[in-house]
Design a protein around this motif. Structure first.
Motif: not given
Length: 320
Positions: A57-78
């Motif tokens: 399996l592959v696990l993608r995790t957003y940890v940088d604060p700049f990208y965490v702020a955008r992660a909800e949109d990106w992960l939902s879209r993906e």
């Protein structure tokens, strides 16, 4: 039961979340970092099955604060894109689970199946791969989802462009003037929005390099609805920087040869290519670093900047 020793590197809450989405009798028996990305940590998880075999399996995790702020949109879209792509024939991962707001994990995360193959960024065999990339992009653009993804976004403006040191200032000034103008009219297509060699997996038989084939297209976090030329432009820019400016033009030609339908007017096609090239100016450092981590150690930021300058100049020469 999960083997915590073999799952080294996974944070405790994330480890528990992943474990809850495994099949009965399965456990994580190994992990490894997948390099080449810019915005997220990506790990390959080897899962021991109850029959004694393994799967990945592959696990993608957003940890940088700049990208965490955008992660909800990106992960939902993906997650939506992977669901939409299931059964379409486009070789994309299958969604296993997603936690876009870190309700269960330490950071926003997405779990998906692992695809065979590897990214290939070297110069050898680039002509064959360009043709395969073009055909794959045509297949993506041919999709007609029942529910369209969100409209594309372009963040670069005339004020955010970063002109490389020593660049052809006249060409860059003219290019910046191009994106001050409104976008030309476009016919909507399903877009990957980050289609480029780093997000495509290949199988390259050692004994028959000419038998190379695409095995997967990954990173659908920016899937959108918009002009086909935007995807063409993005892949063209990346090829120009990876292999030399001429490969950007070659990809655009290959896309049409494969049956792709770009904008009718050359000036409209070039508008999107100029826009994408200028957008890349803001990310040269991070793009070059990711390519070096993936094995292209000779691609310093300076070399990539020089190729970008040559590419932008060539585009402006074509505009006349």
């Amino acid at each position: 039961m999960t083997d915590h020793g073999e799952a080294a590197g996974l944070r405790p809450l994330t480890l528990a979340w992943v474990s809850r989405h495994l099949e009965a009798g399965e456990r994580i028996v190994g992990t490894g970092v997948l390099y080449g990305g810019i915005t997220a940590e990506t790990r390959r998880l080897t899962i021991g099955t109850r029959e004694g075999g393994t799967r990945d399996l592959v696990l993608r995790t957003y940890v940088d604060p700049f990208y965490v702020a955008r992660a909800e949109d990106w992960l939902s879209r993906e997650a939506c894109a992977l669901t939409l792509l299931a059964g379409t024939g486009v070789p994309a991962p299958e969604l296993v689970a997603v936690d876009p707001i870190a309700a269960h994990c330490e950071y926003p995360s997405l779990l998906m199946t692992h695809l065979a193959g590897r990214t290939v960024l070297g110069d050898e065999g680039v002509e064959t791969r360009v043709l395969l990339l073009a055909r794959q992009l045509v297949a993506i653009h041919a999709l007609r989802p029942a529910e369209r993804p969100r409209r594309y976004v372009t963040l670069t403006t005339a004020d955010t462009v970063v002109v490389p040191k020593g660049a052809d200032t006249a060409a860059w000034a003219a290019a910046i003037d191009v994106i001050r103008e409104p976008a030309p009219p476009w016919e909507g297509r399903f877009l990957h929005r980050d289609f480029q060699p780093g997000n495509v997996l290949f199988d390259v038989p050692p004994s028959r390099p000419a038998g190379v084939r695409i095995t997967g297209v990954v990173d659908w976090a920016a899937a959108s609805w918009g002009p086909a030329d935007l995807d063409v432009a993005h892949c063209s820019t990346n090829l120009a920087l990876l292999h030399g400016p001429g490969w950007g033009e070659r990809f655009a030609e290959a896309y049409e040869e494969a049956g792709g339908v770009p904008a009718a007017a050359a000036s409209e096609r070039l508008y999107w290519r100029v826009r994408d090239a200028l957008a890349c100016s803001e990310e040269v450092q991070s793009v070059a670093r990711s390519w070096r981590e993936a094995g292209r150690t000779e691609l310093t930021a300076r070399i990539v900047e020089e190729r970008l300058d040559a590419y932008v100049t060539a585009l402006m020469d074509a505009l006349g």
